[in-house]
Each structure stands twice: as structure tokens, then as C-alpha cells.
Design a protein around this motif. Structure first.
Motif, PDB file in Angstrom:
ATOM      1  N   GLN A 379      -7.565  14.657 -17.311  1.00  0.00           N
ATOM      2  CA  GLN A 379      -7.125  13.679 -19.021  1.00  0.00           C
ATOM      3  C   GLN A 379      -7.089  15.016 -20.233  1.00  0.00           C
ATOM      4  O   GLN A 379      -6.366  15.330 -21.095  1.00  0.00           O
ATOM      5  CB  GLN A 379      -7.994  12.379 -19.230  1.00  0.00           C
ATOM      6  CG  GLN A 379      -7.695  12.008 -17.655  1.00  0.00           C
ATOM      7  CD  GLN A 379      -6.626  11.043 -18.100  1.00  0.00           C
ATOM      8  OE1 GLN A 379      -5.683  11.438 -17.185  1.00  0.00           O
ATOM      9  NE2 GLN A 379      -6.101  10.204 -19.270  1.00  0.00           N
ATOM     10  N   ARG A 380      -7.834  15.477 -20.040  1.00  0.00           N
ATOM     11  CA  ARG A 380      -8.646  16.737 -20.666  1.00  0.00           C
ATOM     12  C   ARG A 380      -7.800  16.988 -21.401  1.00  0.00           C
ATOM     13  O   ARG A 380      -7.250  18.067 -23.106  1.00  0.00           O
ATOM     14  CB  ARG A 380     -10.095  16.542 -21.135  1.00  0.00           C
ATOM     15  CG  ARG A 380     -11.089  15.922 -20.950  1.00  0.00           C
ATOM     16  CD  ARG A 380     -10.969  15.090 -22.566  1.00  0.00           C
ATOM     17  NE  ARG A 380     -10.240  13.903 -22.964  1.00  0.00           N
ATOM     18  CZ  ARG A 380     -10.552  13.274 -22.171  1.00  0.00           C
ATOM     19  NH1 ARG A 380     -11.337  12.306 -21.809  1.00  0.00           N
ATOM     20  NH2 ARG A 380     -10.119  12.151 -22.557  1.00  0.00           N
ATOM     21  N   THR A 381      -7.192  18.505 -20.674  1.00  0.00           N
ATOM     22  CA  THR A 381      -6.812  19.211 -20.390  1.00  0.00           C
ATOM     23  C   THR A 381      -4.894  18.424 -20.843  1.00  0.00           C
ATOM     24  O   THR A 381      -4.403  19.157 -21.665  1.00  0.00           O
ATOM     25  CB  THR A 381      -6.324  20.267 -18.785  1.00  0.00           C
ATOM     26  OG1 THR A 381      -6.189  19.283 -18.029  1.00  0.00           O
ATOM     27  CG2 THR A 381      -7.492  20.906 -18.522  1.00  0.00           C
ATOM     28  N   ALA A 382      -4.583  17.520 -20.400  1.00  0.00           N
ATOM     29  CA  ALA A 382      -3.722  16.800 -20.726  1.00  0.00           C
ATOM     30  C   ALA A 382      -3.066  16.911 -22.505  1.00  0.00           C
ATOM     31  O   ALA A 382      -2.140  17.243 -22.739  1.00  0.00           O
ATOM     32  CB  ALA A 382      -3.529  16.071 -20.046  1.00  0.00           C
ATOM     33  N   GLU A 383      -4.265  16.325 -22.526  1.00  0.00           N
ATOM     34  CA  GLU A 383      -4.499  16.678 -24.283  1.00  0.00           C
ATOM     35  C   GLU A 383      -4.583  18.142 -25.292  1.00  0.00           C
ATOM     36  O   GLU A 383      -3.535  18.100 -26.123  1.00  0.00           O
ATOM     37  CB  GLU A 383      -5.782  15.563 -25.006  1.00  0.00           C
ATOM     38  CG  GLU A 383      -5.672  14.370 -24.817  1.00  0.00           C
ATOM     39  CD  GLU A 383      -7.294  13.499 -24.915  1.00  0.00           C
ATOM     40  OE1 GLU A 383      -8.236  14.082 -25.209  1.00  0.00           O
ATOM     41  OE2 GLU A 383      -7.219  12.621 -24.043  1.00  0.00           O
ATOM     42  N   LEU A 384      -4.506  18.998 -24.473  1.00  0.00           N
ATOM     43  CA  LEU A 384      -4.884  19.860 -24.845  1.00  0.00           C
ATOM     44  C   LEU A 384      -3.749  20.415 -24.339  1.00  0.00           C
ATOM     45  O   LEU A 384      -3.211  21.478 -25.831  1.00  0.00           O
ATOM     46  CB  LEU A 384      -5.706  21.041 -24.317  1.00  0.00           C
ATOM     47  CG  LEU A 384      -7.714  21.089 -24.828  1.00  0.00           C
ATOM     48  CD1 LEU A 384      -8.124  21.764 -23.420  1.00  0.00           C
ATOM     49  CD2 LEU A 384      -7.735  21.479 -25.616  1.00  0.00           C
ATOM     50  N   LEU A 385      -2.676  20.419 -23.596  1.00  0.00           N
ATOM     51  CA  LEU A 385      -1.411  20.914 -23.543  1.00  0.00           C
ATOM     52  C   LEU A 385      -0.009  20.488 -25.091  1.00  0.00           C
ATOM     53  O   LEU A 385      -0.121  21.110 -24.810  1.00  0.00           O
ATOM     54  CB  LEU A 385      -0.839  21.206 -22.353  1.00  0.00           C
ATOM     55  CG  LEU A 385      -1.818  21.210 -20.944  1.00  0.00           C
ATOM     56  CD1 LEU A 385      -1.108  21.252 -19.728  1.00  0.00           C
ATOM     57  CD2 LEU A 385      -1.517  22.826 -21.379  1.00  0.00           C
ATOM     58  N   LYS A 386      -1.077  19.654 -25.268  1.00  0.00           N
ATOM     59  CA  LYS A 386       0.182  18.751 -26.507  1.00  0.00           C
ATOM     60  C   LYS A 386      -0.497  19.279 -27.249  1.00  0.00           C
ATOM     61  O   LYS A 386       0.936  19.088 -28.243  1.00  0.00           O
ATOM     62  CB  LYS A 386      -0.582  17.011 -26.409  1.00  0.00           C
ATOM     63  CG  LYS A 386       0.677  16.429 -26.750  1.00  0.00           C
ATOM     64  CD  LYS A 386       0.086  14.927 -26.644  1.00  0.00           C
ATOM     65  CE  LYS A 386       1.063  14.502 -28.779  1.00  0.00           C
ATOM     66  NZ  LYS A 386       0.992  13.023 -28.209  1.00  0.00           N
ATOM     67  N   ILE A 387      -1.680  19.635 -27.375  1.00  0.00           N
ATOM     68  CA  ILE A 387      -1.965  20.312 -29.116  1.00  0.00           C
ATOM     69  C   ILE A 387      -1.559  21.242 -28.442  1.00  0.00           C
ATOM     70  O   ILE A 387      -0.838  21.967 -30.093  1.00  0.00           O
ATOM     71  CB  ILE A 387      -3.462  20.605 -29.126  1.00  0.00           C
ATOM     72  CG1 ILE A 387      -4.128  18.502 -28.908  1.00  0.00           C
ATOM     73  CG2 ILE A 387      -3.808  20.979 -30.515  1.00  0.00           C
ATOM     74  CD1 ILE A 387      -5.378  18.595 -28.939  1.00  0.00           C
ATOM     75  N   TYR A 388      -1.574  22.239 -27.877  1.00  0.00           N
ATOM     76  CA  TYR A 388      -1.208  23.173 -28.281  1.00  0.00           C
ATOM     77  C   TYR A 388       0.356  23.888 -28.169  1.00  0.00           C
ATOM     78  O   TYR A 388       0.823  24.243 -29.119  1.00  0.00           O
ATOM     79  CB  TYR A 388      -1.389  24.482 -26.736  1.00  0.00           C
ATOM     80  CG  TYR A 388      -2.689  25.104 -26.736  1.00  0.00           C
ATOM     81  CD1 TYR A 388      -2.888  25.722 -27.363  1.00  0.00           C
ATOM     82  CD2 TYR A 388      -3.602  24.233 -25.604  1.00  0.00           C
ATOM     83  CE1 TYR A 388      -4.633  26.884 -27.122  1.00  0.00           C
ATOM     84  CE2 TYR A 388      -4.771  24.988 -25.362  1.00  0.00           C
ATOM     85  CZ  TYR A 388      -4.815  26.082 -26.152  1.00  0.00           C
ATOM     86  OH  TYR A 388      -6.509  26.734 -26.058  1.00  0.00           O
ATOM     87  N   ARG A 389       1.496  22.704 -27.407  1.00  0.00           N
ATOM     88  CA  ARG A 389       2.814  22.790 -27.555  1.00  0.00           C
ATOM     89  C   ARG A 389       2.947  22.409 -28.954  1.00  0.00           C
ATOM     90  O   ARG A 389       3.818  22.644 -29.364  1.00  0.00           O
ATOM     91  CB  ARG A 389       3.453  21.495 -26.324  1.00  0.00           C
ATOM     92  CG  ARG A 389       3.429  21.900 -25.122  1.00  0.00           C
ATOM     93  CD  ARG A 389       4.465  21.696 -23.658  1.00  0.00           C
ATOM     94  NE  ARG A 389       3.840  19.904 -23.470  1.00  0.00           N
ATOM     95  CZ  ARG A 389       2.862  19.722 -23.737  1.00  0.00           C
ATOM     96  NH1 ARG A 389       2.605  20.129 -22.135  1.00  0.00           N
ATOM     97  NH2 ARG A 389       2.403  18.336 -23.399  1.00  0.00           N
ATOM     98  N   GLU A 390       1.853  21.055 -29.478  1.00  0.00           N
ATOM     99  CA  GLU A 390       2.613  20.386 -30.781  1.00  0.00           C
ATOM    100  C   GLU A 390       2.570  20.970 -31.962  1.00  0.00           C
ATOM    101  O   GLU A 390       2.715  21.290 -32.884  1.00  0.00           O
ATOM    102  CB  GLU A 390       2.970  18.857 -30.568  1.00  0.00           C
ATOM    103  CG  GLU A 390       3.258  18.498 -29.525  1.00  0.00           C
ATOM    104  CD  GLU A 390       3.428  17.035 -29.348  1.00  0.00           C
ATOM    105  OE1 GLU A 390       2.383  16.241 -30.099  1.00  0.00           O
ATOM    106  OE2 GLU A 390       3.808  16.171 -28.276  1.00  0.00           O
ATOM    107  N   GLY A 391       1.442  21.924 -31.516  1.00  0.00           N
ATOM    108  CA  GLY A 391       0.609  22.362 -32.672  1.00  0.00           C
ATOM    109  C   GLY A 391       0.386  23.360 -33.217  1.00  0.00           C
ATOM    110  O   GLY A 391       1.085  24.658 -33.683  1.00  0.00           O
TER     111      GLY A 391
END
Length: 460
Positions: A379-391
Motif C-alpha cells: 500500500q505504501r509503495t503504491a502511494e510512493l510510486l504515484k508521488i514519484y510519477r505525478e510529482g
């Protein structure tokens, strides 16, 4: 192949071509950037799709192929399977009556010579007999049930070994995919670093900059070479490990991994936890051990009762004078040493039963803990990947492109530009490291729950 390319590039660098070594490296590696941006850094930032491609590049070995190979060839899996096959042969052995005993007797009187005949004495005879031991009713059944539970425990141990090896294959495969991707990142970001070096060189030649900036850019290029070499070392270790798991020769060709997938997790924590109760081999093995020890207590109670023996004998004396004798004997094995034998046996069985209950509870708690840890990681890495991709990633690249333009126009110092470049490099690597950690955590969830979660060929 990648290692030989790296060595050739290092040789050219140390022969004096200090400025253009990375260009040679990028060409020799032969892997065009496919992931996080354009090589020259002048266009818009582009991100690769995270879904697994339906058609794999030529030479790529899919994870599903390696898992099938490991199941077929891994010696740990094969040994555990043979142990289970062996244990399955025991229940019928221990639940069967003891072998009967056949007896032949010949008695002489007055002569030590065997078969002296009936003429020396009227008491001489020849006899045949058979005897059979009979355990107290229920003992054989219990021994067979105990052995069957033992075989069930061995089966769960085999399943634990199998899933552990396959999870390790998945983890190493994902690590290889991560290392392959980071090598591409080093190629791509090495091209960006060349832009920095060219800008520093242009400013130095124009008299607007200093030699220190140019030398600093070349130093960072050398550090990239070092990091590439370190990545090749890690790749070699991972290749050796996965070949060991597959029982391949260490001199066999290296494995080319596919790109990291982006596996969705469609289950909640409670659903995964519920699956472990029926599918987790370690919990199932602990439960089978509780059942076995319960039967062991029941058998210990049965051992307070006697076993029996039945014997039948035919005796032939002188047929001219006497008729044959027929004897039926019944004997009992009486357990008279109860305080030294049966009662300690019962106490031992009850203690083992209590211990098995505690181990079952401990194993259930351990599995729940591991499941919670891996689920949170996903769950946490999914959130991290989204932050990396979109931000973080697009912001870092935009800042770098703006920094290059500002540096070229003498509005920004070189050290600030270098820091921005290193941010781009590290964020790229961190993104794919997080992606590899997520897929590894999902593989661990598969091992814990027995569910098919990973998106691999043949399992989508």
C-alpha cells in the motif's frame, strides 16, 4: 555481455578519453532508454507505461517460465517432495497387524540326533504352529491415523519449501529487473550529465566559467562509471543466485528479465488474512501437528490396556500308536509397569499436545504479522510510486531543464545545477527500487495466502 561492454569502456577511459567515455558506454551497452525521459533532456518528460507488455522482447525470459523450471529442477523442492512421498507409505505399514510367526518343532527323547524317529520314545513328536499378535482394539487404527497426520505435516512442509523457493525466485527476478532498469537510467541520466559538461565546457571556452566546473562535471561522469560497475557486480550476484535456485550451471547464459510489472492488489487485508487460514502451508502444518498430538494422547491411553497373542499348534507323534495333538494357546501382554512406562508416556503426549497448540497460535500470529507488514509495504509503495510519477519526477526534470538554461545564460551557478541533476538521478533510481519492493511484497503475499496475485504471463 554487459560486463564486457563496461570493461571496454573503462579501458578507453583510463587511456585518456576523459570527456566522451559515457557516449562510448551508452553506445556499447545497446539498450536505448525506455523509461523516464528523453536522452537529451530537451523535450518534454515522457514516462513509460507501467503495464506489462503482451509481447516480450526477444531473448527475455518470463517469470512464469522460471517458476516452472524451479518447480521441476530445484533440489530443495525435489527433496521435500520425495520426503512427502516417503511419509505417505508409512500409514499402511503401522496400521497393519504384526507379521504372523510360523513354528516347526521336532522333539526327540534319548537321542540328540535330529529326526531320530518315534522308535526311541513315545514322547517324540513333530509339530507345526502359527502365532499372531493382536494389539488392543483401536491401537492399529490410531497408529495409522498418527502416521497419516505425519504425512500431512510433511506435505505442508513440502509446500512451504516449494512456495519459499518460488518466492525467492520472484524476488531475485524483480531485483534483476530493477538493476536492468537502473542501468537504463544511468544511460539516460548520463546523457543529461553530458549536457551539463557541454554547458560547462562552452562557458569555460567563452571565458564566462572556470575550469573547476568542467572538472566537476567530468568527476560526476566518472562516478557514474563507478555506479555502473557496481550495478554489474550486483547483477552478477543475482544471476548466480537465480541459477542456483533453478539448478542451472553457473556457466550457463545469463537470464534476461522482463520489465517490472505494475500489479494491482484487489484484496483487502481481512480477505488476505482469511485466505491464510485455509491456504497457508505453515499454519496448516501446525494444525495437522495438533491433530497428530491429539491422536497421540488417545493412543497413550490405549497403551494402558493389554495386547494379545493367539497360537495354534499341530503335533504328530507315532501315527501307528497315537493320534495327532492340536493345541490352541491364548496369551496376554499385561502392562504392569504403568508408573514407569505408560503414565510417563501419557504425560509426554499431553505435554506435546499443549506445545503443539502454542506453536499453532505462534505460527498464526507470525503469519498475520508478516501479512500485515507485506500488505502495508504494497500500500505504501503504491502511494510512493504515484508521488514519484505525478510529482517528484516531472518536477525534478523540469527544474533540471530550467537549471541548464539558467546556467547557460549565467543566471545560476554550477553547484546548484549539479545538485538538481543528482536529484534527477536519485529519484529515477528510487522510483524503480520502490517498484521492485512492491512486486517483491506482492510475491510474499502470494506465498502467505496461496492466492495468485502477481500479473505474470499465464496468470493475469
Amino acid at each position: 555481455m554487459l560486463k564486457s561492454h563496461c570493461e571496454r569502456s573503462q579501458s578507453k577511459f583510463f587511456q585518456g578519453r576523459t570527456v566522451r567515455w559515457l557516449t562510448i558506454m551508452l553506445v556499447s551497452l545497446g539498450h536505448p532508454p525506455r523509461s523516464l525521459g528523453q536522452g537529451n533532456g530537451n523535450g518534454p518528460v515522457q514516462f513509460a507505461a507501467t503495464q506489462e507488455e503482451d509481447v516480450h522482447p526477444q531473448g527475455v525470459t518470463t517469470l512464469q517460465e522460471l517458476l516452472a523450471e524451479a518447480e521441476q529442477n530445484n533440489p530443495q523442492i525435489l527433496a521435500a517432495r520425495q520426503g512427502w512421498q516417503s511419509a505417505k507409505q508409512i500409514p499402511s505399514q503401522v496400521s497393519t497387524l504384526p507379521d504372523p510367526q510360523f513354528t516347526a518343532q521336532q522333539v526327540n527323547v534319548g537321542s540328540p540326533r535330529p529326526f531320530a524317529g518315534y522308535s526311541n520314545s513315545d514322547f517324540a513328536y513333530f509339530g507345526l504352529g502359527i502365532s499372531q499378535d493382536f494389539p488392543y482394539p483401536g491401537k492399529l487404527r490410531l497408529r495409522g491415523e498418527i502416521a497419516k497426520r505425519d504425512a500431512d505435516v510433511t506435505r505442508e512442509q513440502f509446500e512451504t519449501v516449494r512456495t519459499s523457493v518460488l518466492a525467492e525466485v520472484k524476488a531475485v527476478y524483480f531485483q534483476l529487473s530493477y538493476l536492468s532498469k537502473t542501468l537504463e537510467i544511468l544511460e539516460t541520466d548520463g546523457a543529461l550529465l553530458q549536457q551539463v559538461e557541454k554547458a560547462a565546457d562552452a562557458r569555460y571556452r567563452a571565458g564566462l566559467g572556470n575550469q573547476h566546473d568542467l572538472l566537476q562535471a567530468q568527476l560526476e561522469e566518472t562516478k557514474l562509471l563507478r555506479e555502473i560497475s557496481m550495478h554489474h557486480l550486483e547483477v552478477a550476484k543475482m544471476q548466480a543466485q537465480i541459477k542456483q535456485l533453478l539448478s542451472r550451471s553457473q556457466s550457463s547464459p545469463d537470464i534476461e528479465p522482463a520489465d517490472l510489472p505494475d500489479t494491482p492488489l484487489a484484496y483487502s487485508f481481512d480477505e488476505l488474512l482469511s485466505a491464510t487460514k485455509g491456504e497457508n502451508s505453515e499454519i496448516s502444518g501446525a494444525q495437522k501437528m495438533v491433530e497428530k498430538q491429539s491422536l497421540q494422547v488417545e493412543l497413550a491411553h490405549k497403551d494402558f490396556y493389554p495386547d494379545f497373542n493367539l497360537e495354534y499348534m499341530w503335533q504328530r507323534t507315532d501315527p501307528a500308536q497315537f493320534r495327532a495333538y492340536y493345541m490352541l494357546s491364548f496369551s496376554v501382554h499385561v502392562p504392569i509397569y504403568r508408573n514407569r512406562k505408560q503414565r510417563p508416556e501419557l504425560a509426554q503426549a499431553e505435554a506435546d499436545l499443549s506445545r503443539s497448540h502454542l506453536l499453532y497460535e505462534a505460527q498464526s500470529q507470525q503469519v498475520a504479522f508478516d501479512l500485515r507488514t507485506q500488505y502495508d509495504t504494497v500500500q505504501r509503495t503504491a502511494e510512493l510510486l504515484k508521488i514519484y510519477r505525478e510529482g517528484l519526477l516531472p518536477q525534478a526534470r523540469t527544474e533540471f531543464e530550467a537549471g541548464v538554461a539558467a546556467y547557460q545564460n549565467n543566471r545560476q551557478d554550477f553547484q546548484t545545477l549539479l545538485i538538481v541533476f543528482l536529484d534527477v538521478l536519485h529519484l529515477d533510481e528510487e522510483y524503480w527500487q520502490s517498484a521492485a519492493e512492491r512486486e517483491t511484497a506482492i510475491a510474499r503475499l502470494e506465498q502467505l495466502t496461496g492466492l495468485a496475485l502477481l500479473r505474470v504471463e499465464g496468470n493475469k
